[in-house]
Scaffold this motif. Structure first.
Motif, PDB file in Angstrom:
ATOM      1  N   ALA A  68      59.366  -4.235  80.444  1.00  0.00           N
ATOM      2  CA  ALA A  68      60.254  -5.187  81.131  1.00  0.00           C
ATOM      3  C   ALA A  68      61.168  -4.414  82.100  1.00  0.00           C
ATOM      4  CB  ALA A  68      61.079  -5.959  80.117  1.00  0.00           C
ATOM      5  N   ALA A  69      61.648  -3.247  81.639  1.00  0.00           N
ATOM      6  CA  ALA A  69      62.458  -2.410  82.541  1.00  0.00           C
ATOM      7  C   ALA A  69      61.489  -1.831  83.568  1.00  0.00           C
ATOM      8  CB  ALA A  69      63.141  -1.297  81.763  1.00  0.00           C
ATOM      9  N   GLY A  70      61.551  -2.368  84.739  1.00  0.00           N
ATOM     10  CA  GLY A  70      60.616  -1.900  85.760  1.00  0.00           C
ATOM     11  C   GLY A  70      59.599  -2.957  86.119  1.00  0.00           C
ATOM     12  N   ALA A  71      59.712  -4.142  85.473  1.00  0.00           N
ATOM     13  CA  ALA A  71      58.720  -5.188  85.726  1.00  0.00           C
ATOM     14  C   ALA A  71      58.863  -5.808  87.116  1.00  0.00           C
ATOM     15  CB  ALA A  71      58.814  -6.278  84.654  1.00  0.00           C
ATOM     16  N   ASP A  72      60.042  -5.633  87.732  1.00  0.00           N
ATOM     17  CA  ASP A  72      60.258  -6.209  89.067  1.00  0.00           C
ATOM     18  C   ASP A  72      59.589  -5.397  90.163  1.00  0.00           C
ATOM     19  OD1 ASP A  72      61.917  -8.257  88.179  1.00  0.00           O
ATOM     20  OD2 ASP A  72      63.622  -6.881  88.088  1.00  0.00           O
ATOM     21  N   PHE A  73      58.875  -4.425  89.738  1.00  0.00           N
ATOM     22  CA  PHE A  73      58.197  -3.474  90.605  1.00  0.00           C
ATOM     23  C   PHE A  73      57.633  -4.088  91.882  1.00  0.00           C
ATOM     24  CE2 PHE A  73      54.893  -0.605  91.813  1.00  0.00           C
ATOM     25  CZ  PHE A  73      55.220   0.620  91.277  1.00  0.00           C
ATOM     26  N   GLU A  74      56.749  -5.088  91.674  1.00  0.00           N
ATOM     27  CA  GLU A  74      56.068  -5.647  92.847  1.00  0.00           C
ATOM     28  C   GLU A  74      56.982  -6.508  93.697  1.00  0.00           C
ATOM     29  OE1 GLU A  74      52.263  -7.575  92.738  1.00  0.00           O
ATOM     30  OE2 GLU A  74      51.438  -5.711  91.918  1.00  0.00           O
ATOM     31  N   ASP A  75      57.808  -7.358  93.018  1.00  0.00           N
ATOM     32  CA  ASP A  75      58.732  -8.227  93.761  1.00  0.00           C
ATOM     33  C   ASP A  75      59.617  -7.391  94.670  1.00  0.00           C
ATOM     34  OD1 ASP A  75      57.674 -10.153  92.265  1.00  0.00           O
ATOM     35  OD2 ASP A  75      59.391 -10.378  90.896  1.00  0.00           O
ATOM     36  N   LEU A  76      59.946  -6.198  94.194  1.00  0.00           N
ATOM     37  CA  LEU A  76      60.829  -5.334  94.976  1.00  0.00           C
ATOM     38  C   LEU A  76      60.081  -4.598  96.074  1.00  0.00           C
ATOM     39  CD1 LEU A  76      62.915  -3.846  92.061  1.00  0.00           C
ATOM     40  CD2 LEU A  76      63.751  -5.318  93.868  1.00  0.00           C
ATOM     41  N   GLY A  77      58.785  -4.782  96.087  1.00  0.00           N
ATOM     42  CA  GLY A  77      57.990  -4.108  97.105  1.00  0.00           C
ATOM     43  C   GLY A  77      57.934  -2.607  96.889  1.00  0.00           C
ATOM     44  N   MET A  78      58.071  -2.201  95.628  1.00  0.00           N
ATOM     45  CA  MET A  78      58.002  -0.755  95.346  1.00  0.00           C
ATOM     46  C   MET A  78      56.565  -0.279  95.463  1.00  0.00           C
ATOM     47  SD  MET A  78      60.215   0.086  92.049  1.00  0.00           S
ATOM     48  CE  MET A  78      61.662   1.083  92.128  1.00  0.00           C
ATOM     49  N   ILE A  79      56.403   0.937  95.911  1.00  0.00           N
ATOM     50  CA  ILE A  79      55.062   1.484  96.089  1.00  0.00           C
ATOM     51  C   ILE A  79      54.826   2.528  95.002  1.00  0.00           C
ATOM     52  CG2 ILE A  79      53.539   2.699  97.695  1.00  0.00           C
ATOM     53  CD1 ILE A  79      55.470   1.731  99.964  1.00  0.00           C
ATOM     54  N   SER A  80      53.737   2.377  94.278  1.00  0.00           N
ATOM     55  CA  SER A  80      53.464   3.321  93.188  1.00  0.00           C
ATOM     56  C   SER A  80      52.938   4.650  93.730  1.00  0.00           C
ATOM     57  CB  SER A  80      52.417   2.722  92.246  1.00  0.00           C
ATOM     58  OG  SER A  80      51.942   3.729  91.379  1.00  0.00           O
ATOM     59  N   ALA A  81      53.501   5.725  93.190  1.00  0.00           N
ATOM     60  CA  ALA A  81      53.013   7.056  93.584  1.00  0.00           C
ATOM     61  C   ALA A  81      51.788   7.434  92.763  1.00  0.00           C
ATOM     62  CB  ALA A  81      54.107   8.087  93.409  1.00  0.00           C
ATOM     63  N   GLN A  82      51.357   6.521  91.913  1.00  0.00           N
ATOM     64  CA  GLN A  82      50.221   6.775  91.018  1.00  0.00           C
ATOM     65  C   GLN A  82      50.430   8.117  90.298  1.00  0.00           C
ATOM     66  OE1 GLN A  82      48.381   5.715  94.691  1.00  0.00           O
ATOM     67  NE2 GLN A  82      46.682   4.795  93.597  1.00  0.00           N
ATOM     68  N   SER A  83      49.437   8.994  90.347  1.00  0.00           N
ATOM     69  CA  SER A  83      49.611  10.264  89.618  1.00  0.00           C
ATOM     70  C   SER A  83      49.882  11.436  90.572  1.00  0.00           C
ATOM     71  CB  SER A  83      48.358  10.556  88.797  1.00  0.00           C
ATOM     72  OG  SER A  83      47.254  10.743  89.670  1.00  0.00           O
ATOM     73  N   MET A  84      50.345  11.102  91.777  1.00  0.00           N
ATOM     74  CA  MET A  84      50.549  12.167  92.775  1.00  0.00           C
ATOM     75  C   MET A  84      51.700  13.109  92.395  1.00  0.00           C
ATOM     76  SD  MET A  84      50.218  10.720  96.603  1.00  0.00           S
ATOM     77  CE  MET A  84      50.009   8.979  96.439  1.00  0.00           C
ATOM     78  N   THR A  85      51.622  14.305  92.909  1.00  0.00           N
ATOM     79  CA  THR A  85      52.731  15.252  92.709  1.00  0.00           C
ATOM     80  C   THR A  85      53.878  14.873  93.646  1.00  0.00           C
ATOM     81  OG1 THR A  85      51.889  16.726  94.422  1.00  0.00           O
ATOM     82  CG2 THR A  85      51.201  17.202  92.155  1.00  0.00           C
ATOM     83  N   LEU A  86      55.052  15.348  93.295  1.00  0.00           N
ATOM     84  CA  LEU A  86      56.222  15.096  94.153  1.00  0.00           C
ATOM     85  C   LEU A  86      55.987  15.687  95.547  1.00  0.00           C
ATOM     86  CD1 LEU A  86      59.204  14.054  94.080  1.00  0.00           C
ATOM     87  CD2 LEU A  86      59.854  16.428  93.694  1.00  0.00           C
TER      88      LEU A  86
END
Ligand code: ASP
Length: 338
Positions: free
Chosen positions: A287-305
């Motif tokens: 639930a903490a982080g569930a707004d991910f898509e609504d916020l238009g956040m982009i997943s870094a998947q498993s990429m390095t920093l």
């Protein structure tokens, strides 16, 4: 005779002590004179040094571009390239170079050392010799590697999957979410199935347009709204690279979510990158982080920093911003993500 270009940019490998006892970069000749075995190497090795070799902490994005251009200008002339670079930001530079060259057809091998070459226990000679060996690996006259790699501590790793994990161990790098490409032991354990496969029909393209404007925000308990407000107001920041917890969770309190919304409204891209080295961001798992898509956040998947920073800058640099940043970010260009 096939030729390898060895490029010296600085770093501990060539450092000597100054009058205050602090390590400073020295001349390329100092390194070469300490590796007599280079004389017997089965390929011709040409060498070049950047004007002022430096500690890689002082590497800026212009230095990535100068290095990329140097390689690009000589791309046809050489079978492969070996770059001597400081370990501290090697993964950033090498990641950037992996994005500058699309459809690379030969290896660009980055290496350095934890101890200066003048030190009796130095790892420099071993790293350089293994990098040159990696750079000359061929089959039917063609290089078997077609990507940017880091060769260090007996391992060859995909550069844009690598990160510096130790300032002490001779095994300074790891690629936490991708297999080792080659292991150096008595023999070479070559894992070809994990190598990057370029499109042989397509030409190699070089493009080093980039724009800085990426800011890393690492979450921690005790976060204050003002921190983010300050960053949102800064128009130079185009990408907020949010280092979140675990599988991508972040503060789900309304004050934080509202701040992210206003960052989005201000036109900033928000990337969700886990602070964990292993594993990947899983959208909406908690639930903490569930707004991910609504916020238009982009997943870094498993990429390095390091790969996320370099890739974001390259995408921001696309002329006239005529791209869908999110779609492009999720696309794997040089094997940086699955
Ligand atoms: N500070 C050095 C550098 O990154 C460390 C090293 O080369 O190992 O240039």
């Amino acid at each position: 005779m096939k030729k390898i270009l060895l490029i010296y940019t600085g770093g501990t490998i060539g450092m000597v002590k100054d009058e205050k006892g602090a390590l400073v970069p020295f001349k390329l000749e100092n390194i070469l004179s300490k590796i007599p075995a280079l004389e017997n190497f089965p390929m011709r090795i040409d060498t070049v040094s950047i004007d002022k070799p430096k500690d890689s902490a002082n590497f800026m994005t212009q230095d990535w571009q100068s290095l990329g251009r140097l390689i690009n200008e000589r791309y046809q002339e050489y079978f492969s390239f070996v770059v001597l670079h400081g370990t501290d930001t090697m993964a950033y530079t090498a990641s950037a170079i992996s994005f500058f060259f699309q459809n690379l057809k030969k290896p660009i091998v980055f290496t350095g050392s934890q101890l200066p070459i003048d030190d009796l226990r130095s790892d420099a000679v071993k790293n350089v010799m293994e990098s040159l060996t990696t750079a000359m690996l061929s089959e039917d006259g063609k290089a078997i590697l077609s990507e940017v790699v880091i060769c260090f501590g007996g391992k060859v790793l995909r550069a844009n999957r690598s990160t510096k994990i130790s300032s002490e161990s001779f095994q300074a790098f790891d690629s936490p979410n991708y297999p080792v490409l080659i292991n150096f032991g008595v023999g070479l354990n070559i894992r070809k199935t994990s190598f990057f496969k370029p499109n042989l029909e397509e030409q190699t393209i070089y493009n080093d347009c980039l724009m800085p404007g990426v800011f890393i925000v690492s979450l921690h308990p005790g976060w204050s709204p003002q921190y983010l407000e300050f960053l949102i107001e800064n128009d130079d920041i185009k990408v907020l690279l949010m280092q979140t917890y675990g599988a991508g969770t972040f503060i789900s309190e309304s004050w934080f979510v509202d701040l992210l919304k206003s960052a989005k409204q201000k036109g900033k891209y928000i990337i969700n990158k886990s602070q964990c080295m292993h594993g990947e961001v899983k959208e909406g798992l908690y639930a903490a982080g569930a707004d991910f898509e609504d916020l238009g956040m982009i997943s870094a998947q498993s990429m390095t920093l390091e790969a996320v920073v370099a890739k974001s800058m390259c995408l921001l640099g696309v002329k006239n911003q005529k791209i869908d940043f999110e779609k492009a970010f999720k696309t794997s260009f040089s094997g940086e993500t699955d």
